[in-house]
Design an enzyme around this catalytic site. Structure first.
Site, short mmCIF file in Angstrom:
data_model
loop_
_atom_site.label_atom_id
_atom_site.label_comp_id
_atom_site.label_asym_id
_atom_site.label_seq_id
_atom_site.Cartn_x
_atom_site.Cartn_y
_atom_site.Cartn_z
N SER A 1 0.84 -1.21 0.00
CA SER A 1 0.00 0.00 0.00
C SER A 1 0.87 1.26 0.00
O SER A 1 0.56 2.24 -0.68
CB SER A 1 -0.92 0.01 1.22
N HIS B 1 2.16 1.74 -3.42
CA HIS B 1 1.14 2.24 -4.33
C HIS B 1 0.79 3.70 -4.08
O HIS B 1 0.20 4.35 -4.94
CB HIS B 1 -0.12 1.38 -4.23
#
Length: 389
Positions: free
Chosen positions: A67, A70
């Site tokens: 995460s 990203h």
């Protein structure tokens, strides 16, 4: 205190209209549709105040999650790739362990000096899903390090109910390893939740296939081996990660990029290795559903399950008749909260039965935390850890 803060521009994509609440709170339901041009910077910020039911934790280790990667990565238009809820500015980082520095006046299960790991899914405990036991589906959920200040900082404020003592790991591990493995409980918990809670577990002796062996996929391999899978196949595009998967319990590993140069597809390998039966459990932890789901769908055993853990804003066509004929299912899973997940993982690590140290392939000092996130974009590591203090 020092903290790694991410800032970004609130600029909804053309054609995407944020809800009034999203705009008011500057909290996007889909970060990739709103937040643009993220900037990462280590800054001096105030030590957080704690409430009566909270503790102040001195962070010792913090993992770099996909995460985080990203959020760091942008698409061609400059938008972050993370498709879940996001709010900036925010101190990033959510896989952590540390030492309790201070406790609120109503805290009675923790005290100064306790070693803890903490859930990153902050559930409210009041909404209907929470009161029904579905903490990971909390309607007012906050995600540490993404919608609420996280753990790539010297200190973090955490609710008592989200913290788990890991002092028991000291009986088998060095103090350094206690903190390092403590920071792995969060991603291991995501795999545990998907396979054993949302997915309902499995009978020893089945075949398990894992697509994507980043940290959550590696945890799925290790947990499946521990739970009695007779055959574990792992697919990825990166040899380094496949090598780690082999060391953590995968029987056979395959580089998908190499398969692209042949007429053989992953589904063919699964069917061949299972003598035409298919795999009873297939785990998607790659976040590449348009490619992986058709492969899994076409190599499921009767009563087989697809556990979808990867996060991607993508739609996938399905031949529903295949699911009907095979009595198969596709199960989505998010998070690691509730159901004794943290407690059970802590006990497994403390017992020596769950060995996950090999997952850690690189470590960084806090001053190099931005570099750690940048390096994570190569996706060659298992788990990268930042030594915060």
């Amino acid at each position: 205190m020092k903290a790694l803060v991410v800032e970004a521009l609130w600029e909804p994509r053309e054609g995407y209209l944020p809800a009034e609440k999203e705009t008011l709170l500057r909290r996007a339901s889909m970060g990739s549709q709103v937040w643009k041009n993220p900037v990462f910077e280590i800054k001096d910020v105030s030590v957080p105040d704690i409430g009566v039911n909270e503790v102040l934790v001195r962070v010792k280790r913090c993992g770099i999650c996909g995460s985080d990667t990203h959020i760091y990565e942008n698409d061609m238009d400059g938008y972050i790739l993370f498709s879940g809820p996001a709010r900036f500015p925010c101190i990033i980082g959510h896989e952590y362990s540390g030492v309790v520095e201070k406790v609120g006046k109503n805290v009675d299960t923790l005290r100064h000096g306790d070693i803890v790991a903490a859930e990153s899914i902050h559930w409210c405990g009041k909404c209907t899903p929470c009161r029904s036991g579905a903490f990971n589906q909390c309607q007012k959920v906050e995600l540490i390090g993404i919608t609420k200040d996280g753990a790539l900082a010297e200190f973090i404020c955490a609710k008592e109910r989200h913290c788990w003592k890991i002092d028991s790991l000291r009986e088998r591990l060095s103090e350094d390893d206690v903190f390092s493995l403590g920071a792995l409980i969060e991603p291991i918990g995501c795999a545990y939740n998907g396979i054993f809670i949302s997915g309902g577990g499995f009978k020893p002796g089945i075949t398990v296939v894992v697509y994507g062996v980043g940290p959550i996929g590696l945890a799925a391999v290790a947990l499946s081996r521990l739970a009695g899978a007779s055959l574990i196949l792992a697919f990825d595009t990166i040899d380094e990660r496949l090598s780690i998967a082999k060391s953590m319990g995968a029987d056979l590993v395959y580089n998908i990029n190499e398969l692209k140069n042949t007429v053989i597809q992953p589904r063919d390998i699964v069917m061949e290795r299972t003598k035409g039966v298919g795999a009873e459990l297939q785990v998607e932890s790659a976040g590449a559903a348009p490619f992986t789901v058709p492969e899994m769908e076409n190599s499921l055993a009767v009563n087989g399950k697809i556990i979808y853990l990867g996060r991607a804003a993508a739609s996938v066509p399905l031949m529903l008749d295949t699911l009907v004929s095979g009595a198969n299912s596709i199960i989505g899973a998010r998070g690691h909260a509730g159901y004794g997940i943290y407690n059970n993982i802590i006990r497994l690590i403390a017992s020596g039965r769950l060995n996950v140290k090999e997952m850690i392939t690189s470590t960084y000092e806090f001053k190099d935390a931005i570099g750690a996130i940048k390096n994570s974009t190569t996706r060659t590591d298992g788990k990268s850890l930042v030594f915060v203090s």
